[in-house]
Design an enzyme around this catalytic site. Structure first.
Site, short mmCIF file in Angstrom:
data_model
loop_
_atom_site.label_atom_id
_atom_site.label_comp_id
_atom_site.label_asym_id
_atom_site.label_seq_id
_atom_site.Cartn_x
_atom_site.Cartn_y
_atom_site.Cartn_z
N SER A 9 10.82 0.19 5.31
CA SER A 9 10.00 1.13 4.54
C SER A 9 8.84 0.38 3.89
O SER A 9 9.06 -0.52 3.08
CB SER A 9 10.85 1.77 3.43
OG SER A 9 10.00 2.27 2.42
N HIS A 34 8.73 2.65 8.77
CA HIS A 34 9.07 3.84 7.97
C HIS A 34 7.98 4.03 6.92
O HIS A 34 7.75 3.15 6.07
CB HIS A 34 10.43 3.64 7.30
CG HIS A 34 10.96 4.84 6.59
ND1 HIS A 34 11.56 5.89 7.23
CD2 HIS A 34 10.97 5.15 5.27
CE1 HIS A 34 11.93 6.80 6.34
NE2 HIS A 34 11.60 6.38 5.15
N ASP A 36 6.69 6.15 3.86
CA ASP A 36 7.12 7.12 2.84
C ASP A 36 5.91 7.79 2.22
O ASP A 36 5.13 7.15 1.53
CB ASP A 36 7.91 6.38 1.73
CG ASP A 36 9.32 6.04 2.19
OD1 ASP A 36 9.74 4.89 2.00
OD2 ASP A 36 10.01 6.95 2.71
N MET A 38 4.51 10.48 -0.37
CA MET A 38 4.96 11.16 -1.59
C MET A 38 3.75 11.80 -2.27
O MET A 38 2.66 11.21 -2.32
CB MET A 38 5.60 10.14 -2.54
CG MET A 38 6.79 9.43 -1.92
SD MET A 38 7.51 8.26 -3.10
CE MET A 38 8.74 7.49 -2.05
N HIS A 67 8.18 9.80 6.81
CA HIS A 67 9.11 10.56 5.95
C HIS A 67 8.26 11.32 4.93
O HIS A 67 7.70 10.72 4.01
CB HIS A 67 10.06 9.56 5.27
CG HIS A 67 10.99 10.17 4.31
ND1 HIS A 67 11.77 9.41 3.45
CD2 HIS A 67 11.30 11.45 4.02
CE1 HIS A 67 12.52 10.20 2.71
NE2 HIS A 67 12.25 11.45 3.03
N MET A 69 7.77 13.41 1.89
CA MET A 69 8.34 13.88 0.62
C MET A 69 7.23 14.62 -0.12
O MET A 69 6.72 14.18 -1.16
CB MET A 69 8.88 12.70 -0.21
CG MET A 69 10.14 12.10 0.40
SD MET A 69 10.53 10.45 -0.21
CE MET A 69 9.52 9.48 0.93
N MET A 138 19.79 10.64 3.01
CA MET A 138 19.32 9.86 1.87
C MET A 138 20.51 9.34 1.09
O MET A 138 21.42 10.11 0.73
CB MET A 138 18.45 10.72 0.95
CG MET A 138 17.11 11.16 1.53
SD MET A 138 16.05 9.80 2.03
CE MET A 138 15.65 9.08 0.45
N ASP A 176 18.77 6.09 4.56
CA ASP A 176 17.60 5.61 3.81
C ASP A 176 17.91 5.55 2.31
O ASP A 176 18.21 6.56 1.69
CB ASP A 176 16.46 6.62 4.05
CG ASP A 176 15.17 6.24 3.38
OD1 ASP A 176 14.20 7.03 3.49
OD2 ASP A 176 15.10 5.16 2.75
C1 DX5 Z 1 12.74 6.62 -1.20
C2 DX5 Z 1 12.27 6.31 0.22
C3 DX5 Z 1 13.00 5.14 0.83
C4 DX5 Z 1 12.85 3.84 0.03
C5 DX5 Z 1 13.85 2.82 0.51
O1 DX5 Z 1 12.29 7.90 -1.57
O2 DX5 Z 1 12.44 7.42 1.06
O3 DX5 Z 1 12.53 4.95 2.17
O4 DX5 Z 1 11.53 3.36 0.18
O5 DX5 Z 1 13.71 1.68 -0.32
P1 DX5 Z 1 14.96 0.71 -0.60
O6 DX5 Z 1 15.41 0.22 0.76
O7 DX5 Z 1 14.40 -0.36 -1.46
O8 DX5 Z 1 16.01 1.55 -1.28
ZN ZN Z 2 12.02 7.09 3.18
#
Ligand code: DX5
Ligand code: ZN
Length: 218
Positions: A9, A34, A36, A38, A67, A69, A138, A176
């Site tokens: 990620s 990956h 993320d 947001m 991903h 969000m 998750m 994840d």
């Molecule tokens: C959280 C993300 C994850 C996160 C994982 O909302 O979707 O992908 O970045 O990070 P670690 O591996 O540090 O928990």
């Molecule tokens: Zn993620």
């Protein structure tokens, strides 16, 4: 037994050097990237959007495991598909019609994924299992890297693995959140075959990425 693949990620990467970070992950043997996304609305954090995905695309041939969000999620599917996403994974709570959203991702020529928060029951995947190429469980509440693994989700990973096996379709089971040397064995034993890791991959800096990725493969 499907080979365990790693999808680092980039939320934990050095955001001032994302292109170089992606090249380092590629060289270190990552299988996916990956990303993320947001929006500060669906989750209490803001990261990046389609222009950054587009800027990162030329830096690697690895598949972009995006991903989302964000909510509403539907108005942005095309922009992420055009920016270079390969897989687009969405939360059922991020729009009114998850079935239609997943159909839309498929129609864009991308790999549709559904992602379940720790509070979302496993049966949310039942009506759409025939539409997806990926189920993401998750093991933290979405929004931040570096959180602690929520062990109660192991049962949900097992339940997802059972449903996927029964479906007879090839569907990636991705996990994840808080995946690291301490939790990875439980995650793989529960049936996951695609692991997201941020903190565990980026710790120690670029010289450590390959060793960190290898350690996670078990
Ligand atoms: C959280 C993300 C994850 C996160 C994982 O909302 O979707 O992908 O970045 O990070 P670690 O591996 O540090 O928990
Ligand atoms: Zn993620």
């Amino acid at each position: 037994m499907t080979k365990v693949r790693i999808s680092p990620s980039i939320l934990s990467a050095d955001f001032s050097r994302l292109g170089a970070e992606i090249e380092a992950l590629d060289k270190a043997g990552a299988d996916f990237i990956h990303i993320d996304v947001m929006d500060g609305h669906y989750v209490p954090n803001i990261t990046l959007g389609p222009p950054i995905v587009k800027a990162l695309r030329p830096h690697t041939k690895l598949p972009f495991d995006v991903h989302l969000m964000i909510s509403p999620v539907d108005p942005f599917l095309e922009a992420f598909a055009e920016a270079g996403a390969d897989g687009i994974t969405v939360h059922p709570e991020a729009g009114p019609h998850i079935h239609r959203t997943l159909q839309h991702i498929r129609a864009l020529g991308k790999r549709p994924g559904i992602v379940l928060n720790p509070g979302t029951p496993i049966d949310h995947i039942d009506p759409v299992l025939d539409l997806v190429d990926l189920v993401l469980i998750m093991t933290v509440n979405p929004g931040f890297g570096g959180q602690s693994f929520i062990y109660s989700q192991l049962k949900k990973i097992e339940a997802a693995a059972e449903r996927i096996a029964k479906s007879g379709r090839h569907i990636d089971l991705e996990v994840d959140g808080g995946v690291n040397a301490k939790t990875v064995k439980d995650v793989i034993n529960a049936g996951a075959d695609l692991l997201v890791a941020g903190t565990a991959v980026f710790q120690g800096g670029p010289d450590q990425y390959a060793a960190n990725i290898t350690a996670l493969r078990g």
